[in-house]
Design a protein around this motif. Structure first.
Motif, PDB file in Angstrom:
ATOM      1  N   ALA A 177       3.746   4.181   0.642  1.00  0.00           N
ATOM      2  CA  ALA A 177       3.865   4.990  -0.578  1.00  0.00           C
ATOM      3  C   ALA A 177       5.117   4.612  -1.363  1.00  0.00           C
ATOM      4  CB  ALA A 177       3.883   6.473  -0.231  1.00  0.00           C
ATOM      5  N   LEU A 178       6.219   4.381  -0.663  1.00  0.00           N
ATOM      6  CA  LEU A 178       7.455   3.987  -1.350  1.00  0.00           C
ATOM      7  C   LEU A 178       7.328   2.607  -1.987  1.00  0.00           C
ATOM      8  CD1 LEU A 178      10.101   5.312   1.196  1.00  0.00           C
ATOM      9  CD2 LEU A 178       9.495   6.281  -1.037  1.00  0.00           C
ATOM     10  N   LYS A 179       6.671   1.673  -1.305  1.00  0.00           N
ATOM     11  CA  LYS A 179       6.433   0.352  -1.885  1.00  0.00           C
ATOM     12  C   LYS A 179       5.562   0.457  -3.135  1.00  0.00           C
ATOM     13  CE  LYS A 179       6.665  -2.386   2.351  1.00  0.00           C
ATOM     14  NZ  LYS A 179       5.877  -3.200   3.295  1.00  0.00           N
ATOM     15  N   LEU A 180       4.535   1.281  -3.049  1.00  0.00           N
ATOM     16  CA  LEU A 180       3.643   1.469  -4.186  1.00  0.00           C
ATOM     17  C   LEU A 180       4.398   2.064  -5.373  1.00  0.00           C
ATOM     18  CD1 LEU A 180       0.830   1.372  -5.408  1.00  0.00           C
ATOM     19  CD2 LEU A 180       0.340   3.545  -4.282  1.00  0.00           C
ATOM     20  N   ALA A 181       5.256   3.042  -5.107  1.00  0.00           N
ATOM     21  CA  ALA A 181       6.045   3.649  -6.185  1.00  0.00           C
ATOM     22  C   ALA A 181       6.953   2.615  -6.839  1.00  0.00           C
ATOM     23  CB  ALA A 181       6.870   4.813  -5.631  1.00  0.00           C
ATOM     24  N   ARG A 182       7.615   1.774  -6.018  1.00  0.00           N
ATOM     25  CA  ARG A 182       8.495   0.731  -6.574  1.00  0.00           C
ATOM     26  C   ARG A 182       7.702  -0.295  -7.370  1.00  0.00           C
ATOM     27  NH1 ARG A 182      11.035   1.108  -1.528  1.00  0.00           N
ATOM     28  NH2 ARG A 182       9.894  -0.717  -0.791  1.00  0.00           N
ATOM     29  N   THR A 183       6.537  -0.669  -6.866  1.00  0.00           N
ATOM     30  CA  THR A 183       5.703  -1.646  -7.570  1.00  0.00           C
ATOM     31  C   THR A 183       5.258  -1.108  -8.914  1.00  0.00           C
ATOM     32  OG1 THR A 183       4.930  -2.551  -5.477  1.00  0.00           O
ATOM     33  CG2 THR A 183       3.578  -3.000  -7.416  1.00  0.00           C
ATOM     34  N   ARG A 184       4.814   0.134  -8.932  1.00  0.00           N
ATOM     35  CA  ARG A 184       4.369   0.736 -10.193  1.00  0.00           C
ATOM     36  C   ARG A 184       5.531   0.913 -11.163  1.00  0.00           C
ATOM     37  NH1 ARG A 184      -0.186   4.945  -7.829  1.00  0.00           N
ATOM     38  NH2 ARG A 184      -1.834   3.388  -7.730  1.00  0.00           N
TER      39      ARG A 184
ATOM     40  N   SER B 281      -7.664  -0.356   0.453  1.00  0.00           N
ATOM     41  CA  SER B 281      -7.177  -1.593   1.064  1.00  0.00           C
ATOM     42  C   SER B 281      -5.651  -1.683   1.063  1.00  0.00           C
ATOM     43  CB  SER B 281      -7.765  -2.801   0.359  1.00  0.00           C
ATOM     44  OG  SER B 281      -7.352  -2.820  -1.000  1.00  0.00           O
ATOM     45  N   TRP B 282      -4.979  -0.951   0.182  1.00  0.00           N
ATOM     46  CA  TRP B 282      -3.523  -0.960   0.136  1.00  0.00           C
ATOM     47  C   TRP B 282      -2.919  -0.021   1.151  1.00  0.00           C
ATOM     48  CZ3 TRP B 282      -1.948  -0.619  -5.715  1.00  0.00           C
ATOM     49  CH2 TRP B 282      -2.480  -1.716  -6.383  1.00  0.00           C
ATOM     50  N   THR B 283      -3.669   0.938   1.617  1.00  0.00           N
ATOM     51  CA  THR B 283      -3.124   1.980   2.478  1.00  0.00           C
ATOM     52  C   THR B 283      -3.519   1.837   3.931  1.00  0.00           C
ATOM     53  OG1 THR B 283      -4.955   3.443   1.941  1.00  0.00           O
ATOM     54  CG2 THR B 283      -2.967   3.648   0.599  1.00  0.00           C
ATOM     55  N   CYS B 284      -4.322   0.853   4.281  1.00  0.00           N
ATOM     56  CA  CYS B 284      -4.759   0.677   5.679  1.00  0.00           C
ATOM     57  C   CYS B 284      -3.907  -0.342   6.393  1.00  0.00           C
ATOM     58  CB  CYS B 284      -6.216   0.218   5.721  1.00  0.00           C
ATOM     59  SG  CYS B 284      -7.340   1.460   5.136  1.00  0.00           S
TER      60      CYS B 284
END
Length: 70
Positions: free
Chosen positions: A25-32, A67-70
């Motif tokens: 979740a933190l990686k996704l937040a940084r990417t966005r 696929s991003w969360t598994c």
């Protein structure tokens, strides 16, 4: 008496741990967040419009492809 096995069957996938979910979740937040900071030229290089980048950057953390969360 037969002992229960806690291991997974060969090829079976385990559910992600809470730690790995938080890290993802933190990686996704940084990417966005990074996506929202790209200029129009950089967005064009990756095939996105400013509007598409804005929409993606505003999506909530739980709204991610499986696929991003598994």
């Amino acid at each position: 008496m037969q002992a229960l096995s806690l291991s997974t069957a060969a090829g079976a996938r385990r559910a992600p741990s809470i730690v790995s979910r938080v890290v993802t979740a933190l990686k996704l937040a940084r990417t966005r967040q990074s996506l929202s900071k790209l200029d129009d030229h950089m967005l064009a290089d990756i095939g996105l419009t400013r509007e598409e980048a804005r929409r993606e950057s505003e999506r909530p953390l739980w709204d991610a492809p499986r696929s991003w969360t598994c």
